[in-house]
Structure formats: structure tokens, C-alpha cells
Motif scaffolding. Structure first.
Motif, PDB file in Angstrom:
ATOM      1  N   ASP A 145       0.826  -1.208   0.000  1.00 21.48           N
ATOM      2  CA  ASP A 145       0.000   0.000   0.000  1.00 21.48           C
ATOM      3  C   ASP A 145       0.856   1.252   0.000  1.00 21.48           C
ATOM      4  O   ASP A 145       0.473   2.291  -0.548  1.00 21.48           O
ATOM      5  CB  ASP A 145      -1.014   0.011   1.166  1.00 21.48           C
ATOM      6  CG  ASP A 145      -0.363  -0.111   2.525  1.00 21.48           C
ATOM      7  OD1 ASP A 145       0.646  -0.828   2.650  1.00 21.48           O
ATOM      8  OD2 ASP A 145      -0.868   0.515   3.480  1.00 21.48           O
ATOM      9  N   ASP A 146       2.070   1.163   0.549  1.00 18.64           N
ATOM     10  CA  ASP A 146       3.021   2.277   0.422  1.00 18.64           C
ATOM     11  C   ASP A 146       3.335   2.548  -1.047  1.00 18.64           C
ATOM     12  O   ASP A 146       3.514   3.703  -1.466  1.00 18.64           O
ATOM     13  CB  ASP A 146       4.344   1.976   1.130  1.00 18.64           C
ATOM     14  CG  ASP A 146       4.181   1.636   2.597  1.00 18.64           C
ATOM     15  OD1 ASP A 146       3.651   0.544   2.900  1.00 18.64           O
ATOM     16  OD2 ASP A 146       4.609   2.449   3.433  1.00 18.64           O
ATOM     17  N   ASN A 148       7.328  -2.876   7.387  1.00 20.51           N
ATOM     18  CA  ASN A 148       6.764  -4.076   6.755  1.00 20.51           C
ATOM     19  C   ASN A 148       7.842  -5.129   6.518  1.00 20.51           C
ATOM     20  O   ASN A 148       7.599  -6.320   6.661  1.00 20.51           O
ATOM     21  CB  ASN A 148       6.091  -3.702   5.437  1.00 20.51           C
ATOM     22  CG  ASN A 148       4.802  -2.941   5.657  1.00 20.51           C
ATOM     23  OD1 ASN A 148       4.007  -3.289   6.523  1.00 20.51           O
ATOM     24  ND2 ASN A 148       4.590  -1.887   4.886  1.00 20.51           N
ATOM     25  N   ILE A 203       3.974   7.002   6.719  1.00 16.07           N
ATOM     26  CA  ILE A 203       3.111   5.846   6.449  1.00 16.07           C
ATOM     27  C   ILE A 203       3.792   4.545   6.887  1.00 16.07           C
ATOM     28  O   ILE A 203       3.504   3.478   6.351  1.00 16.07           O
ATOM     29  CB  ILE A 203       2.665   5.808   4.964  1.00 16.07           C
ATOM     30  CG1 ILE A 203       3.859   5.878   4.002  1.00 16.07           C
ATOM     31  CG2 ILE A 203       1.680   6.921   4.690  1.00 16.07           C
ATOM     32  CD1 ILE A 203       3.471   5.778   2.521  1.00 16.07           C
ATOM     33  N   MET A 221      -0.637   7.885   8.629  1.00  7.96           N
ATOM     34  CA  MET A 221      -1.452   6.657   8.614  1.00  7.96           C
ATOM     35  C   MET A 221      -1.039   5.819   9.803  1.00  7.96           C
ATOM     36  O   MET A 221       0.117   5.373   9.891  1.00  7.96           O
ATOM     37  CB  MET A 221      -1.215   5.859   7.315  1.00  7.96           C
ATOM     38  CG  MET A 221      -2.241   4.729   7.111  1.00  7.96           C
ATOM     39  SD  MET A 221      -1.946   3.267   8.085  1.00  7.96           S
ATOM     40  CE  MET A 221      -3.531   2.993   8.841  1.00  7.96           C
ATOM     41  N   ASN A 245      -4.821  -4.440  13.988  1.00  8.28           N
ATOM     42  CA  ASN A 245      -4.616  -5.464  12.968  1.00  8.28           C
ATOM     43  C   ASN A 245      -3.408  -6.352  13.264  1.00  8.28           C
ATOM     44  O   ASN A 245      -3.327  -7.474  12.794  1.00  8.28           O
ATOM     45  CB  ASN A 245      -4.509  -4.847  11.558  1.00  8.28           C
ATOM     46  CG  ASN A 245      -3.450  -3.764  11.441  1.00  8.28           C
ATOM     47  OD1 ASN A 245      -2.709  -3.492  12.384  1.00  8.28           O
ATOM     48  ND2 ASN A 245      -3.384  -3.131  10.284  1.00  8.28           N
ATOM     49  N   GLU A 274      -2.633  -1.219  15.971  1.00 10.96           N
ATOM     50  CA  GLU A 274      -2.394  -1.164  14.518  1.00 10.96           C
ATOM     51  C   GLU A 274      -0.890  -1.231  14.273  1.00 10.96           C
ATOM     52  O   GLU A 274      -0.098  -0.738  15.067  1.00 10.96           O
ATOM     53  CB  GLU A 274      -3.013   0.134  13.969  1.00 10.96           C
ATOM     54  CG  GLU A 274      -2.836   0.372  12.488  1.00 10.96           C
ATOM     55  CD  GLU A 274      -1.476   0.957  12.129  1.00 10.96           C
ATOM     56  OE1 GLU A 274      -1.010   0.730  11.004  1.00 10.96           O
ATOM     57  OE2 GLU A 274      -0.880   1.638  12.993  1.00 10.96           O
ATOM     58  N   HIS A 301      -4.291   1.364   2.852  1.00  8.90           N
ATOM     59  CA  HIS A 301      -4.174   2.293   3.985  1.00  8.90           C
ATOM     60  C   HIS A 301      -3.410   3.582   3.650  1.00  8.90           C
ATOM     61  O   HIS A 301      -3.895   4.688   3.847  1.00  8.90           O
ATOM     62  CB  HIS A 301      -3.416   1.611   5.132  1.00  8.90           C
ATOM     63  CG  HIS A 301      -3.957   0.313   5.583  1.00  8.90           C
ATOM     64  ND1 HIS A 301      -5.072   0.199   6.382  1.00  8.90           N
ATOM     65  CD2 HIS A 301      -3.528  -0.966   5.371  1.00  8.90           C
ATOM     66  CE1 HIS A 301      -5.307  -1.071   6.660  1.00  8.90           C
ATOM     67  NE2 HIS A 301      -4.390  -1.803   6.055  1.00  8.90           N
TER      68      HIS A 301
HETATM   69  C1  BDR Z   1      -0.082  -0.038   7.960  1.00 12.02           C
HETATM   70  O1  BDR Z   1       0.787  -1.143   8.233  1.00 12.02           O
HETATM   71  C2  BDR Z   1       1.482  -1.504   7.088  1.00 12.02           C
HETATM   72  O2  BDR Z   1       1.472  -2.893   6.920  1.00 12.02           O
HETATM   73  C3  BDR Z   1       0.845  -0.788   5.931  1.00 12.02           C
HETATM   74  O3  BDR Z   1       1.819  -0.456   4.958  1.00 12.02           O
HETATM   75  C4  BDR Z   1       0.250   0.434   6.565  1.00 12.02           C
HETATM   76  O4  BDR Z   1       1.185   1.483   6.620  1.00 12.02           O
HETATM   77  C5  BDR Z   1      -1.521  -0.500   8.133  1.00 12.02           C
HETATM   78  O5  BDR Z   1      -1.741  -0.963   9.432  1.00 12.02           O
END
Ligand code: BDR
Ligand code: CA
Length: 312
Positions: free
Chosen positions: A13-14, A38, A125, A151, A159, A165, A240
Motif C-alpha cells: 500500500d506504500d 513491513n 506511512i 497513517m 490489525n 495497529e 491504507h
Molecule cells: C499499515 O501497516 C502496514 O502494513 C501498511 O503499509 C500500513 O502502513 C496498516 O496498518
């Protein structure tokens, strides 16, 4: 044009977030800084360089940041983005013809801010380690930051743990420093909203048809899509980080509410949780503008229009 810096740990997503910034005429991407997250710092840096090569922006400096959190000795990497952070497809991107900038991330951030003649928007992010170090070491640059659009965090749960998060959990002390202890204007884009803005597998397939560049970006998504399929039963994925860039590019595309916040820096089960006080009578020393709503279809259409207009 608003000068923009992205602090990132690519990350599928980055990758879309970087592409959105490049595709948006309202902003001028003046720097990219990398952080562990990540995947390892080595991989996130290599991915950032490759992504900018794909996007034809080898002119944007990429500076290497923190390899680990402020306090924890070892980073805890994500498994959601595949072995190399791009679903195992990083090798499909152009090999960068350059290395990272000679300056480290904090130095690049400081110099870009010092030199800026307009307020700079910074979009973190990944884990907030680089930004915490910048604000701690060089507080004189704070007035040059127009806004942080971060973010991170989950209001209703997490998550990576039940309550946390990934970005905040990866370095809670750094997140607390940036989100709670500092006074830089900040908009927080939490996973509650970014999940609601998720895109479908069909959306991605349609995007891939728009250009070879878009196809290359969509080609980075299989492992990430599989993560959403396995854990949430989705036929799609959250983008995200791109939602934070969307807000940086088009201020007001998300709707925010101010709440008192804190970050759990204990070593218990709540470590890394964002504590948002939604009691009506709540009054805290610091409130944060938290993005909890948006026109969801409008957001997806905006992302598609921008990413679908990428050259190549
Ligand atoms: C965030 O965690 C990463 O895995 C994604 O790139 C995003 O920045 C979402 O929780
Ligand atoms: Ca990220």
C-alpha cells in the motif's frame, strides 16, 4: 504546489501511496525517507528506489532512516506484504540506477524543511521512528511543517494485535512522541477508515488495464491480497497509506473529529494501542484530528482516476 515528503516502509500500500503522490499535480514530492516496518530497512529502501524508478522520479532523493524502534532492540516485521515487501515481485520493478542519498533520513528531513519557502506536508506511512527523531533532535524545523498526515492507529481495535495497529505498534514510544507529546498540526488516518476505503480485486484488475505502470503496481499485490483473503475473507485489500496521501493531496477528502489521544507504551497486551477518548466530557492535554469518515466511493474513484492516469 505543496511540497510533500513521504516517510515510508514499502509495502504494497506504500507503493500505491508513492504513486498517488507522483500522480498528483497539487503536490511536489521533494523527498522520500525510509524506515524499517513491513520488511527490513534494507528492503524498504531498495523498494522505494525501485518504485521511484518505475514512476520516472529518480530525481527525488531517498534517504535511509531507522532500522529499528527507539526502545525495542529488534523490529517486528510484517508478514502481510510477502518476503520482499512487494509480494515477492520487487524484482519485476526497474533496477535502480542510483543508491540512496548520502544523507540519513533525519538530515534530509531537516535540510528540506530548513530550505523550504512554503509549509511542507509530511506523510508518515510507516513506524514513526524517523519523525520522532527529527522532532526531538531538530525542534527548530517544526514551524516549517504545515501538517503531518499520519497513517496509523486503530480506534476500534487493531490489525497486528487485538488492540494495536501495525505502524503505531511497531514503535509505540515514537508514536507517542509524535502524536501526543508534540504540537505539530497533525491529521491521523486510522485503519478504521482505511479499511472502509478498501478496493476490490476487480478494481485492481481494471486499474492494471490503464497503463504498463499501473499494471506493474497491481503486479505487486498478490501476497497482500492473499493476506486479506485468508484473515478477513475479503476479495480485495485496504490501501491504507494511499488514503493518507489522498488527504495530503486533497485536504478535506476525509472528515476528521478532534479527540484526546494517548498511546499505550506499556509492555502489556495493550502495547501499541491508540487510546482515543470519545467520552463527551473528555478533556485531555492533547487532541488529535482523526479521520473517521469519507465519501468511500468518491475516495475509490479519486484513487482510480489518479493512478489510472500514470504515464507509461
Ligand atoms: C499499515 O501497516 C502496514 O502494513 C501498511 O503499509 C500500513 O502502513 C496498516 O496498518
Ligand atoms: Ca506502510
Amino acid at each position: 504546489m505543496t511540497p510533500l515528503i513521504i516517510d515510508t516502509d514499502p509495502g504494497v500500500d506504500d507503493a500505491l501511496a508513492l504513486a498517488l503522490a507522483v500522480a498528483s499535480p497539487e503536490v511536489e514530492l521533494i523527498g522520500v525517507t525510509t524506515v524499517f516496518g513491513n520488511v527490513s530497512l534494507e528492503n524498504t529502501t531498495r523498494n522505494a528506489l525501485r518504485l521511484l524508478a518505475l514512476l520516472g522520479r529518480d530525481d527525488v532523493p531517498v534517504a535511509v532512516g531507522a532500522a529499528r524502534p527507539l526502545v525495542h532492540p529488534h523490529p517486528h516485521l510484517s508478514s502481510a506484504h510477502g518476503s520482499d515487501g512487494l509480494s515477492g515481485y520487487a524484482h519485476t520493478l526497474p533496477e535502480p540506477t542510483r543508491g540512496p542519498d548520502a544523507r540519513d533520513a533525519v538530515t534530509l528531513l531537516r535540510e528540506l524543511l530548513e530550505q523550504a519557502d512554503r509549509p511542507v506536508t509530511i506523510v508518515p506511512i510507516g513506524p514513526l521512528t524517523n519523525i520522532a527523531l527529527l522532532l526531538a533532535a531538530h525542534p527548530h524545523v517544526k514551524p516549517k511543517i504545515g501538517r503531518l498526515v499520519v497513517m496509523g492507529g486503530g480506534v476500534e481495535g487493531g490489525n497486528i494485535t487485538a488492540s494495536a495497529e501495525f505502524n503505531v505498534w511497531s514503535d509505540p514510544e515514537a508514536a507517542r512522541r509524535v502524536l501526543v507529546e508534540e504540537d505539530v498540526p497533525t491529521t491521523l488516518v486510522p485503519m478504521d477508515l482505511t479499511r472502509r476505503c478498501a478496493v476490490s480485486a476487480q478494481w485492481l484488475a481494471d486499474l492494471a488495464k490503464t497503463s504498463p505502470t499501473a499494471a506493474a503496481l497491481v503486479g505487486l499485490t498478490p501476497d497482500y491480497l492473499e493476506t486479506y483473503r485468508r484473515f478477513l475473507g475479503w476479495d480485495g485489500m485496504a490501501v491504507h497509506d494511499a488514503i493518507a496521501v489522498a488527504e495530503a493531496v486533497r485536504p478535506g477528502i476525509v472528515r476528521t473529529t478532534a479527540f484526546p489521544v494517548d498511546v499505550d507504551c506499556s509492555f502489556g497486551p495493550g502495547r501499541g494501542a491508540l487510546l482515543v477518548d470519545r467520552r463527551l466530557e473528555a478533556a485531555g492535554p492533547k487532541t488529535l484530528d482523526i479521520a473517521l469518515d469519507a465519501d468511500l466511493d468518491g475516495m475509490r474513484a479519486f484513487l482510480f482516476d489518479r493512478l489510472g492516469a500514470l504515464g507509461g
